[in-house]
Write a protein that holds these residues in place. Structure first.
Motif, PDB file in Angstrom:
ATOM      1  N   GLU A   1      -8.469  -2.238   2.737  1.00 43.34           N
ATOM      2  CA  GLU A   1      -7.332  -1.384   3.059  1.00 43.34           C
ATOM      3  C   GLU A   1      -6.967  -0.475   1.888  1.00 43.34           C
ATOM      4  OE1 GLU A   1      -5.820  -0.884   6.050  1.00 43.34           O
ATOM      5  OE2 GLU A   1      -7.558  -2.058   6.685  1.00 43.34           O
ATOM      6  N   ALA A   2      -7.063  -0.982   0.664  1.00 50.09           N
ATOM      7  CA  ALA A   2      -6.775  -0.143  -0.495  1.00 50.09           C
ATOM      8  C   ALA A   2      -7.795   0.990  -0.621  1.00 50.09           C
ATOM      9  CB  ALA A   2      -6.750  -0.991  -1.761  1.00 50.09           C
ATOM     10  N   MET A   3      -9.080   0.690  -0.396  1.00 49.85           N
ATOM     11  CA  MET A   3     -10.116   1.726  -0.502  1.00 49.85           C
ATOM     12  C   MET A   3     -10.061   2.703   0.658  1.00 49.85           C
ATOM     13  SD  MET A   3     -13.448  -0.167  -2.179  1.00 49.85           S
ATOM     14  CE  MET A   3     -13.505  -1.586  -1.071  1.00 49.85           C
ATOM     15  N   ARG A   4      -9.519   2.303   1.794  1.00 44.71           N
ATOM     16  CA  ARG A   4      -9.343   3.242   2.910  1.00 44.71           C
ATOM     17  C   ARG A   4      -8.277   4.286   2.579  1.00 44.71           C
ATOM     18  NH1 ARG A   4      -7.907   0.647   8.232  1.00 44.71           N
ATOM     19  NH2 ARG A   4      -8.452   2.706   9.030  1.00 44.71           N
ATOM     20  N   ARG A   5      -7.496   4.036   1.552  1.00 45.40           N
ATOM     21  CA  ARG A   5      -6.446   4.956   1.133  1.00 45.40           C
ATOM     22  C   ARG A   5      -6.826   5.754  -0.116  1.00 45.40           C
ATOM     23  NH1 ARG A   5      -4.962   1.184   4.355  1.00 45.40           N
ATOM     24  NH2 ARG A   5      -3.052   1.327   5.572  1.00 45.40           N
ATOM     25  N   ASP A   6      -8.106   5.708  -0.485  1.00 46.41           N
ATOM     26  CA  ASP A   6      -8.601   6.496  -1.609  1.00 46.41           C
ATOM     27  C   ASP A   6      -8.249   7.970  -1.391  1.00 46.41           C
ATOM     28  OD1 ASP A   6     -10.085   7.423  -3.815  1.00 46.41           O
ATOM     29  OD2 ASP A   6     -11.870   7.647  -2.589  1.00 46.41           O
ATOM     30  N   GLN A   7      -7.665   8.598  -2.384  1.00 39.85           N
ATOM     31  CA  GLN A   7      -7.168   9.961  -2.243  1.00 39.85           C
ATOM     32  C   GLN A   7      -8.178  11.032  -2.656  1.00 39.85           C
ATOM     33  OE1 GLN A   7      -3.778  10.607  -0.918  1.00 39.85           O
ATOM     34  NE2 GLN A   7      -4.531   8.592  -0.293  1.00 39.85           N
TER      35      GLN A   7
ATOM     36  N   LEU B   1       0.852  -1.181   0.000  1.00 43.48           N
ATOM     37  CA  LEU B   1       0.000   0.000   0.000  1.00 43.48           C
ATOM     38  C   LEU B   1       0.892   1.236   0.000  1.00 43.48           C
ATOM     39  CD1 LEU B   1      -2.564  -1.195   2.679  1.00 43.48           C
ATOM     40  CD2 LEU B   1      -2.894  -1.203   0.209  1.00 43.48           C
ATOM     41  N   ARG B   2       0.422   2.336  -0.591  1.00 46.29           N
ATOM     42  CA  ARG B   2       1.298   3.497  -0.785  1.00 46.29           C
ATOM     43  C   ARG B   2       1.023   4.653   0.159  1.00 46.29           C
ATOM     44  NH1 ARG B   2       1.310   5.162  -6.865  1.00 46.29           N
ATOM     45  NH2 ARG B   2      -0.949   5.331  -6.562  1.00 46.29           N
TER      46      ARG B   2
END
Length: 287
Positions: free
Chosen positions: A213-219, A63-64
């Motif tokens: 977890e990827a969608m929790r990092r939506d910018q 994750l970034r």
């Protein structure tokens, strides 16, 4: 001299299967594991977290960005007016769902199809995870991250190139999702509310923890800006293309999981209308 040993109730076949599942090595978990529908909520979550660590992280993909809470900006009287004025606007469709009970708290044109823009990217990732039974390459995993966090179109096309409409149909039928055209980019508010329910409750056999977890990092997105800052578990996806503007969120508020999904068309949202609508739906139905 013998020591008294407290009696232990006999192990049931289901508990034996659940315990055995979580002990499976990485090479076997994808092919030998029973469907998540036979597992309890805790076992489903544990299984998904095992998969996240032993497949996604073990692949070298990462994750970034950090996940972030809602921002808690004031919801003004003017924003409330926008919400009340457009709550039944024919250009929009929405669904608000309690993901714990499965009850819809509000819906308006929830089955209407909208061109999704970037909305289908997490669902496309879920279809690929299902097709491969969670066994993706590092590059494939990383493109799921790119498609979800910064909505990178090249990663979306990369994922779609590995799928067919038969894969999409299998995914929708297996998880009892509305029959929409994920790959052709036509979805409904109900489809995404149901998709979030499957993810948040760990009801997909593959990839739930990674997708969450990827969608929790939506910018992107405006809705989380006007949600209370006490909401620390929140994620979602946005989409826009031409006349189409959409936003969606899943989150926990007072320990209850919810989803709010809003689709719009005909240039409904040239300003902050999406934020007004998402904030208004939250305050009326979830707060």
């Amino acid at each position: 001299m013998s020591e008294d040993v407290p009696s232990v109730p006999p192990e049931t076949r289901r508990s034996w299967l659940q315990r055995g599942l979580l002990a499976l090595p990485a090479a076997l978990a994808g092919c030998a594991a029973p469907a998540t529908s036979v597992l309890g909520a805790s076992a489903r979550k544990t299984r998904a977290q095992w998969e996240y660590h032993n497949r996604f992280l073990a692949s070298g993909a990462r994750l970034r960005f950090r996940s972030h809470s809602a921002h808690g900006r004031p919801f003004t009287a003017g924003m409330e007016d926008v919400y009340r004025t457009h709550k039944r606007d024919p250009r929009i469709g929405y669904a608000v769902k309690n993901l714990a009970t499965g009850r819809y708290l509000a819906e308006f044109q929830a089955d209407k199809l909208f061109l999704g823009g970037s909305m289908p990217k997490p669902a496309v990732a879920a279809v690929l995870l299902e097709k491969r039974r969670g066994n993706l390459t590092r590059e494939e995993f990383q493109n799921i991250v790119y498609a979800c966090d910064q909505s990178i179109n090249a990663s979306w096309y990369y994922l779609m190139a590995r799928l067919t409409h038969a894969d999409e149909q299998h995914f929708e039928q297996k998880y009892h999702l509305p029959n929409v055209e994920i790959l052709n980019n036509w979805q409904s508010p109900r489809f995404y509310a149901e998709f979030y329910e499957r993810c948040v409750n760990y009801r997909l056999d593959y990839g739930c923890e990674l997708l969450l977890e990827a969608m929790r990092r939506d910018q992107y997105g405006l809705g989380r800006w006007v949600m209370p800052a006490s909401i620390t578990y929140i994620g979602g996806k946005t989409g826009n293309y031409g006349e189409w503007d959409h936003e969606s969120l899943f989150f926990y508020h007072r320990n209850i999981p919810y989803a709010i999904v809003l689709y719009t068309r005909s240039n409904f949202a040239p300003g902050n209308q999406l934020g007004c609508m998402m904030g208004g739906l939250f305050r009326e139905y979830c707060a």
